[in-house]
Scaffold this motif. Sequence first.
Motif, mmCIF file in Angstrom:
data_model
loop_
_atom_site.group_PDB
_atom_site.id
_atom_site.type_symbol
_atom_site.label_atom_id
_atom_site.label_comp_id
_atom_site.label_asym_id
_atom_site.label_seq_id
_atom_site.Cartn_x
_atom_site.Cartn_y
_atom_site.Cartn_z
ATOM 1 N N GLY A 27 -2.304 0.573 17.068
ATOM 2 C CA GLY A 27 -1.100 0.017 16.478
ATOM 3 C C GLY A 27 -1.135 -0.145 14.982
ATOM 4 N N VAL A 28 -2.250 0.173 14.326
ATOM 5 C CA VAL A 28 -2.337 0.038 12.869
ATOM 6 C C VAL A 28 -1.740 1.298 12.245
ATOM 7 N N GLU A 29 -0.571 1.136 11.655
ATOM 8 C CA GLU A 29 0.144 2.268 11.078
ATOM 9 C C GLU A 29 -0.053 2.367 9.570
ATOM 10 N N TYR A 30 -0.417 1.244 8.938
ATOM 11 C CA TYR A 30 -0.646 1.246 7.496
ATOM 12 C C TYR A 30 -1.998 0.589 7.215
ATOM 13 N N ALA A 31 -2.774 1.204 6.327
ATOM 14 C CA ALA A 31 -4.114 0.680 6.053
ATOM 15 C C ALA A 31 -4.467 0.918 4.592
ATOM 16 N N SER A 32 -5.349 0.066 4.083
ATOM 17 C CA SER A 32 -5.892 0.220 2.729
ATOM 18 C C SER A 32 -7.312 -0.306 2.739
ATOM 19 N N TYR A 33 -8.044 -0.001 1.695
ATOM 20 C CA TYR A 33 -9.408 -0.502 1.568
ATOM 21 C C TYR A 33 -9.776 -0.537 0.095
ATOM 22 N N TYR A 34 -10.900 -1.173 -0.201
ATOM 23 C CA TYR A 34 -11.383 -1.281 -1.566
ATOM 24 C C TYR A 34 -12.090 0.009 -1.943
ATOM 25 N N ARG A 46 -13.567 1.714 -11.672
ATOM 26 C CA ARG A 46 -12.988 0.376 -11.543
ATOM 27 C C ARG A 46 -12.770 0.046 -10.069
ATOM 28 N N LEU A 47 -13.228 -1.118 -9.676
ATOM 29 C CA LEU A 47 -13.065 -1.581 -8.298
ATOM 30 C C LEU A 47 -11.660 -2.134 -8.107
ATOM 31 N N TYR A 48 -10.947 -1.577 -7.125
ATOM 32 C CA TYR A 48 -9.579 -2.032 -6.880
ATOM 33 C C TYR A 48 -9.133 -1.537 -5.510
ATOM 34 N N ASN A 49 -8.096 -2.153 -4.995
ATOM 35 C CA ASN A 49 -7.587 -1.762 -3.694
ATOM 36 C C ASN A 49 -6.810 -0.450 -3.794
ATOM 37 N N THR A 50 -6.919 0.366 -2.762
ATOM 38 C CA THR A 50 -6.137 1.592 -2.710
ATOM 39 C C THR A 50 -4.686 1.274 -2.363
ATOM 40 N N SER A 51 -3.857 2.293 -2.433
ATOM 41 C CA SER A 51 -2.510 2.172 -1.894
ATOM 42 C C SER A 51 -2.590 2.039 -0.375
ATOM 43 N N GLN A 52 -1.486 1.633 0.226
ATOM 44 C CA GLN A 52 -1.436 1.597 1.687
ATOM 45 C C GLN A 52 -1.130 3.004 2.212
ATOM 46 N N PHE A 53 -2.048 3.528 3.032
ATOM 47 C CA PHE A 53 -1.834 4.811 3.681
ATOM 48 C C PHE A 53 -1.043 4.554 4.967
ATOM 49 N N GLY A 54 -0.065 5.389 5.258
ATOM 50 C CA GLY A 54 0.768 5.081 6.411
ATOM 51 C C GLY A 54 1.234 6.295 7.170
ATOM 52 N N GLY A 55 1.686 6.043 8.404
ATOM 53 C CA GLY A 55 2.256 7.084 9.235
ATOM 54 C C GLY A 55 1.476 7.283 10.518
ATOM 55 N N TYR A 76 4.612 -2.527 14.403
ATOM 56 C CA TYR A 76 3.397 -1.927 13.843
ATOM 57 C C TYR A 76 2.527 -3.009 13.226
ATOM 58 N N ARG A 77 1.312 -2.598 12.785
ATOM 59 C CA ARG A 77 0.411 -3.503 12.116
ATOM 60 C C ARG A 77 -0.106 -2.836 10.847
ATOM 61 N N THR A 78 -0.519 -3.668 9.887
ATOM 62 C CA THR A 78 -1.208 -3.180 8.700
ATOM 63 C C THR A 78 -2.610 -3.767 8.702
ATOM 64 N N ALA A 79 -3.546 -3.080 8.041
ATOM 65 C CA ALA A 79 -4.932 -3.543 8.051
ATOM 66 C C ALA A 79 -5.572 -3.336 6.686
ATOM 67 N N GLU A 139 -0.231 9.786 11.434
ATOM 68 C CA GLU A 139 -1.556 10.375 11.250
ATOM 69 C C GLU A 139 -2.621 9.303 11.092
ATOM 70 N N ILE A 140 -2.296 8.256 10.332
ATOM 71 C CA ILE A 140 -3.241 7.152 10.137
ATOM 72 C C ILE A 140 -3.459 6.426 11.457
ATOM 73 N N GLN A 141 -2.383 6.184 12.191
ATOM 74 C CA GLN A 141 -2.502 5.485 13.464
ATOM 75 C C GLN A 141 -3.336 6.298 14.461
ATOM 76 N N ASN A 142 -3.164 7.606 14.465
ATOM 77 C CA ASN A 142 -3.916 8.447 15.395
ATOM 78 C C ASN A 142 -5.410 8.470 15.065
ATOM 79 N N LEU A 143 -5.759 8.323 13.781
ATOM 80 C CA LEU A 143 -7.170 8.298 13.402
ATOM 81 C C LEU A 143 -7.840 6.980 13.760
ATOM 82 N N LEU A 144 -7.081 5.860 13.686
ATOM 83 C CA LEU A 144 -7.678 4.542 13.876
ATOM 84 C C LEU A 144 -7.672 4.080 15.334
ATOM 85 N N THR A 145 -6.690 4.535 16.115
ATOM 86 C CA THR A 145 -6.589 4.062 17.501
ATOM 87 C C THR A 145 -7.834 4.347 18.320
#
Length: 802
Positions: free
Chosen positions: A611-618, A588-597, A534-537, A599-605
């Motif tokens: 292949g991105v199974e875990y993702a986070s953003y600011y 407060r500006l900060y990174n989110t938790s890593q969302f995973g599974g 898998y990949r994280t982004a 469901e996340i991969q199906n939304l991003l593909t």
Amino acid sequence: MSVAHGQESALKSPNEVLVGSEEVSVSGQAAPGNSVLSTSTKKNSTTQVFVFSSKQLQQTGQTNIMAALAQLSPAVTSSPFSGMGGNGFNRTMQLRNLSADQTLILVNGKRRHVDANFNYQVGSNYGTEPTDISLIPMSAIDHIEIITEGASALYGQDAIAGAVNIVLKSDKKGGTTTVQNSGYYPGDGQGIDGTASYALPLGHNGGYFDIAGQITNQLPTNRSGDYLGQLYFDPNDPRNQSLGRNLQRFQGIIQSRLEAVSINTAVPISPKFEWYGTYTYSRKDSIQAETYRAPMNDNVVRALHPNGMEPRRTAAENDFQINNGFRSANFMGMQWDAYATYGRDQMRYGEFDTDNPTYGVDSPTTFYKGTYIASELTAGIKSTKYIHTSILPRPINVSFGFEYRHDTYQLVAGQPQSVSDGGIPILDGPDAGMPASAGAVDDFGIPQIAAGTLSRGVYDGSVNVDLFATRKWEWTLGGHVAAYSDEGIAPTGSIGTRYNFNKHWAIRANANTGYRPPTLGEEGFFAETTFPTYRTAQLPVNSPWARALGEGRLKGESSRSFSVGLDASITDNWTLTANLYRISINDRLYNTSQFGGSEIQNLLTPLGLPGVEYASYYANPVNTATNGGDVSTSYTLHASHLGLFRFSFSVNISDTQISKYNAAPPLLAAMGQPYFNRTNVEYLLHSNPRNTEMLTVYWQRGPWSINAQEVRYGSYTYVAAPSLTEAQWTHANPSFITNLEVGYDFMKKWHVAVGAYNLGNKYPTRANSASRGALQNAFTYAANSPYGFSGGQYYVKASVKF
């Protein structure tokens, strides 16, 4: 704290306004407030200012500005290891236990541009894009000011924690050169540092030209433990024994080479006008070891790396800033400063000793992964007017200004093989024939789909009024209005007061509001990390990918701060300063938790990120409140034949708590994805000690000098990776660190010194055994230790004045 105010203009107004001095004399009276002609911040006013001279910086034995400040001020924390991956390339500093980019950095009173490196991985600077002040030569500095209260009104809205003003030398003759060699007790981490400065007059009316440079070559340290995991598929393979276990180089100071130069100059062009210029350029090359991959790891092309691989990440940084302007001591009855600055930081990333397993044996082992570029163009004009009245005991200082700023952030794509899928499956082993993980290992490059440029325009207007209501009672009123092309209009204000009971005792109080927009890097940074299956982004928050997860527009953070303080000269040789403060930050500006599974991969593909199974953003996940206080006292004793003693004690306490959790996007909430989990809370609140105490004794007699310091750091938490459970966290104990330097002067111009940082060879708390097991013993100590994890460091240096 000694004061060495430099950067004095040659200009004088008809009222003999002495610019850059500790007080501004107008008709024999001390005028309130700051002059736009001065690059220094006025002390003994409503604003709290701590000043550290170049001599004090040098006495720390540190060759990095942030490390030196961390030894001089307990309000500053600067871990030698800023985090994993790209976080480790640039050391950062935190003021009052807030984020690294919540402190505004200035050089000669002008804003310094931010770094291009967004710190997206875990560490003490997690989720920040601050300014890298270590790119300024140490030899160029006259003194450094730390401004805590009232900094937003003086210098800019985004000085939420405060501001650091680096004032460069403005000498007219002479110079210095210093050579220092250092190393760590175990024998690694050798460093060579050379600095030099030289000054000469320009013309006959007070002009000056100061040039300074610094070259530093730092070799790495390594405190990783033996690799714990299985190396080869067959546990009976004799290579499991012959290869050994000393394979990891992950936990250590990175290898780096820095070359930096600066010029600070000014030339009077008439009795009333002066031209000035400040220029800095630096080049830094860094190499950082990444996670070791054993031969049985399917990301390893075993034909290329039969004994496994430990990728090395590289960064080539080029940074410069140009500041030019004209100033006048008396034009239309006012003081003027018209200026234009341009700063640019470029980080070019690469990786070697690695592969892209989807290219099999044809995979490159060295990759260009892309370039991040941050720039800032500023043009403005500021003015100070002293207004005399028959009612008030001193003239009123009215300062106002207007500034336009244009920021950009650019992502340049890496080579295709660093991101693409070559289509070749895993070549051998139990998973032979299965799909391989695409992209360069350890980190993807920047794909073309993420490349591009972000920009922002900012119009900023400000006004400050400083007056004495009575001979002893000073008031300051300030306001800023900034219009952001992408964030709207943000007004902020400040009010401060100071009452001088007599020349020895005074009290202060301040109330401020501030606003800090997200940096463009916080909005636009993109990175991917590849694992065997898998990949994280790290997703740009303004991208289609983050919007697919339900995120909207990133907001700026707004602050309210309140403080009260005491300034006292108890005797001629004994000073005391104390403050209590509260800083509340909404959104407060900060990174989110890593969302995973899946469901996340199906939304991003479908959006081009397969292949991105875990993702986070600011994002803006929480509101926080920081309560704290600091005390600083110094006593000087002239002990006749025993010499001079200076005793200093200082303490800072900063406790940050979450006052509100902002709602997660409905889509993520519906999927049960944690928006800001317990791990992120720990990163935000407890990565740094809440309290630091410093006791320093300086002794000088004849040519001899000794500077001894004892520092106590409070407890903190170390979480090596977001995937660790709470049982795998490390709770580090308080630590006492001793620093010592012994110096000797030969013929008043030649100074030699020997010293040690962490004289007692103290190591931080060992990482939790469960944490070491989960990460294959890559981290054996709490990596975010405020004094590092490499043990004691010795140094020898020699300086010559000419």
